[in-house]
Design an enzyme around this catalytic site. Sequence first.
Site, PDB file in Angstrom:
ATOM      1  N   TRP A   1       0.744  -1.125  -0.029  1.00  0.00           N
ATOM      2  CA  TRP A   1       0.107   0.095   0.007  1.00  0.00           C
ATOM      3  C   TRP A   1       0.628   1.418   0.106  1.00  0.00           C
ATOM      4  O   TRP A   1       0.312   2.280  -0.271  1.00  0.00           O
ATOM      5  CB  TRP A   1      -0.949   0.051   1.377  1.00  0.00           C
ATOM      6  CG  TRP A   1      -0.208  -0.178   2.448  1.00  0.00           C
ATOM      7  CD1 TRP A   1      -0.164  -1.644   3.475  1.00  0.00           C
ATOM      8  CD2 TRP A   1       0.658   0.654   3.351  1.00  0.00           C
ATOM      9  NE1 TRP A   1       0.469  -1.519   4.184  1.00  0.00           N
ATOM     10  CE2 TRP A   1       1.058  -0.072   4.410  1.00  0.00           C
ATOM     11  CE3 TRP A   1       0.855   2.137   3.108  1.00  0.00           C
ATOM     12  CZ2 TRP A   1       1.939   0.370   5.594  1.00  0.00           C
ATOM     13  CZ3 TRP A   1       1.610   2.588   4.259  1.00  0.00           C
ATOM     14  CH2 TRP A   1       1.984   1.948   5.166  1.00  0.00           C
TER      15      TRP A   1
ATOM     16  N   LYS B   1      -2.484  -8.721  -7.260  1.00  0.00           N
ATOM     17  CA  LYS B   1      -3.289  -8.568  -6.143  1.00  0.00           C
ATOM     18  C   LYS B   1      -2.738  -7.551  -5.372  1.00  0.00           C
ATOM     19  O   LYS B   1      -1.721  -7.441  -4.738  1.00  0.00           O
ATOM     20  CB  LYS B   1      -3.179 -10.074  -5.152  1.00  0.00           C
ATOM     21  CG  LYS B   1      -4.284  -9.824  -3.729  1.00  0.00           C
ATOM     22  CD  LYS B   1      -3.767 -10.489  -2.553  1.00  0.00           C
ATOM     23  CE  LYS B   1      -2.822  -9.797  -1.844  1.00  0.00           C
ATOM     24  NZ  LYS B   1      -3.278  -8.261  -1.272  1.00  0.00           N
ATOM     25  N   PRO B   2      -3.504  -6.309  -5.284  1.00  0.00           N
ATOM     26  CA  PRO B   2      -2.952  -5.042  -4.816  1.00  0.00           C
ATOM     27  C   PRO B   2      -3.428  -5.163  -3.183  1.00  0.00           C
ATOM     28  O   PRO B   2      -4.117  -5.866  -2.731  1.00  0.00           O
ATOM     29  CB  PRO B   2      -3.629  -3.907  -5.411  1.00  0.00           C
ATOM     30  CG  PRO B   2      -4.873  -4.482  -5.861  1.00  0.00           C
ATOM     31  CD  PRO B   2      -4.502  -5.976  -6.293  1.00  0.00           C
TER      32      PRO B   2
ATOM     33  N   SER C   1       6.210  -7.292   4.191  1.00  0.00           N
ATOM     34  CA  SER C   1       6.993  -7.396   5.484  1.00  0.00           C
ATOM     35  C   SER C   1       7.880  -8.891   5.279  1.00  0.00           C
ATOM     36  O   SER C   1       7.389  -9.662   4.559  1.00  0.00           O
ATOM     37  CB  SER C   1       5.957  -7.443   6.525  1.00  0.00           C
ATOM     38  OG  SER C   1       5.321  -9.000   6.435  1.00  0.00           O
TER      39      SER C   1
ATOM     40  N   GLU D   1      10.817  -8.221  -2.016  1.00  0.00           N
ATOM     41  CA  GLU D   1      11.508  -6.973  -1.316  1.00  0.00           C
ATOM     42  C   GLU D   1      10.802  -6.707  -0.010  1.00  0.00           C
ATOM     43  O   GLU D   1       9.568  -6.498   0.008  1.00  0.00           O
ATOM     44  CB  GLU D   1      10.951  -5.746  -2.592  1.00  0.00           C
ATOM     45  CG  GLU D   1      11.814  -4.600  -2.462  1.00  0.00           C
ATOM     46  CD  GLU D   1      11.298  -3.608  -1.731  1.00  0.00           C
ATOM     47  OE1 GLU D   1      11.506  -3.429  -0.547  1.00  0.00           O
ATOM     48  OE2 GLU D   1      10.411  -2.747  -2.457  1.00  0.00           O
ATOM     49  N   LEU D   2      11.697  -6.814   0.946  1.00  0.00           N
ATOM     50  CA  LEU D   2      10.944  -6.823   2.134  1.00  0.00           C
ATOM     51  C   LEU D   2      11.364  -5.750   3.121  1.00  0.00           C
ATOM     52  O   LEU D   2      11.817  -4.819   2.641  1.00  0.00           O
ATOM     53  CB  LEU D   2      11.426  -8.575   2.796  1.00  0.00           C
ATOM     54  CG  LEU D   2      11.024  -9.370   1.949  1.00  0.00           C
ATOM     55  CD1 LEU D   2      11.665 -11.015   2.769  1.00  0.00           C
ATOM     56  CD2 LEU D   2       9.555  -9.720   1.662  1.00  0.00           C
TER      57      LEU D   2
ATOM     58  N   GLU E   1      11.863  -2.063  12.018  1.00  0.00           N
ATOM     59  CA  GLU E   1      11.421  -0.912  11.227  1.00  0.00           C
ATOM     60  C   GLU E   1      10.320  -0.235  11.743  1.00  0.00           C
ATOM     61  O   GLU E   1       9.066  -0.779  12.029  1.00  0.00           O
ATOM     62  CB  GLU E   1      10.989  -1.903   9.519  1.00  0.00           C
ATOM     63  CG  GLU E   1      10.603  -0.883   8.614  1.00  0.00           C
ATOM     64  CD  GLU E   1      10.502  -1.574   7.299  1.00  0.00           C
ATOM     65  OE1 GLU E   1       9.793  -2.657   7.612  1.00  0.00           O
ATOM     66  OE2 GLU E   1      10.903  -1.348   6.224  1.00  0.00           O
TER      67      GLU E   1
HETATM   68  C1  SIN Z   1       9.416   0.571  -1.080  1.00  0.00           C
HETATM   69  O1  SIN Z   1       9.228   1.254   0.083  1.00  0.00           O
HETATM   70  O2  SIN Z   1       9.062  -0.503  -1.039  1.00  0.00           O
HETATM   71  C2  SIN Z   1      10.020   1.059  -2.222  1.00  0.00           C
HETATM   72  C3  SIN Z   1      10.567   2.337  -2.114  1.00  0.00           C
HETATM   73  C4  SIN Z   1      11.253   2.944  -3.378  1.00  0.00           C
HETATM   74  O3  SIN Z   1      10.913   2.369  -4.582  1.00  0.00           O
HETATM   75  O4  SIN Z   1      12.058   3.900  -3.571  1.00  0.00           O
END
Ligand code: SIN
Length: 491
Positions: free
Chosen positions: A161, A185-186, A240, A261-262, A392
């Site tokens: 999101w 799937k958004p 996550s 991409e976590l 995080e």
């Molecule tokens: C992200 O927060 O997953 C992507 C951030 C970005 O592309 O700079």
Amino acid sequence: MPASHIAPGLPPDLPVRLLIGGRWQPAQDGAVFAVEDPASEERLAEVADGTEADARLALEAAVQAFSDFGRTTAQERSRWLGAWFTAIRDERQTLARLITLENGKPLAEALGEVDYAASFVEWFAEEAKRAYGRIIPASTTDRRLLVLRQPVGVVAAITPWNFPAAMITRKVAPALAAGCTVLLKPAALTPLTALYLAQLWQAAGGPAGSLNLVTTSHAAQVADVWLGDGRVRKVTFTGSTPVGQELIRKSAAHVQRLSLELGGQAPFVVMDDADLDLTIQALRTSKFRNAGQSCVASNRMLVQRGMLEEFTARAKALVASLKVGPGLTPGVEVGPLIDRPGRQKVLDHIQDALGQGARLEAGGEALPGKGFFLAPTVVSRVTPAMRVMHEETFGPLIAISAFDQLEDGLAMANDSPFGLAAYAFTRSAARAWRLAEALEYGIVGLNEGLPSTAQAPFGGWKLSGLGREGGSEGLDAFLEEKYVAWGGLQG
Ligand code: SIN
């Protein structure tokens, strides 16, 4: 509220349904879920709530479409992507407004996100034509050894999101460029931008079934259908680390390819010779972009002692200058957090730090009234035991910690199981080079607060993920290699 409710101010023809095999359709059971504006907590729209049955239908459509789409030429796919790029640019204002309404980020930032999203489509429209294979010199004269690169197959893309447009195009554009068909799937919190983007793909001539979209509030059920079927050959996910780990476990049955991409926990290392104006400008971008809700947001400000006092004063001045409010209000620079739990997590990090001896320099509280606003906050005297130093935060919190020598700062920066982005600030080329080489991160911003760009590989080390998005690597992620040994060629 009628099932197709769309609030005034949204595109009235926004297709709040599922896109399956080129047709917009309601969920099989007719269910919908509500999408809310995090600035006002008001309902924006009700959107089809896809279930396992819908996920299966979408999967069949993607499998069927792949037999044709996977054999289209790179030129054809490049033209569709080029037309999609133009459509996105033409609809820049509408898309940005949708992003601001459902995500909360200020309109100027949302416009920037649309440009960023479009840049992936433009980049991969061009890269589509460069999926070169290889010819390897053989050791006998009657053989030729070839390497073909072919689309991996049906791809499931599960997007977050925090960048409702750019994280879609960063995955979907290279998948389509490679000749894969896509199941998208958004995030349930921000499906409206996705719906509009899919509508634009159709308008750009994207073939039926090439992009299938399932909006849902049952993320795990839909993902399970796709991970449970070996015809889905690739799963690409941003989100996550715990969910990413779950996807790794679930993908094992069919050994599906993964790009993950976590989470991140980015250090922001400031040496005592840094250009402070430039550093504070970078801090503003890396910390307050999307109110700190970015995987590459700086989380730990590690400042060499000689610079500590001045950096802290400048950080306080920075947060005092930021205008917080609803993203559509002119001049606003920091919008709300995405939801109540998201805001609570930041408050918990602040309380935890203060409880363990950190000093509150500025902010520190939720803003009263509707919406999930939080005052941009600065805490100093942060120590490694505090949560903000190893989790995080995903919010507008500047947490400052001191170090003495470069090697101490490096050790602190690398003391994390995460490895997505790191930032370092110095005027010395020798220090910059030492930091760039020694930071254990997939992305390093040297005197730079916004390293992300379509031409460069984006991705993390360690718990921050697998694979790369963007750059030439972004296309590789959707291609399989096939080695062909061709014998009997003695003429
Ligand atoms: C992200 O927060 O997953 C992507 C951030 C970005 O592309 O700079």
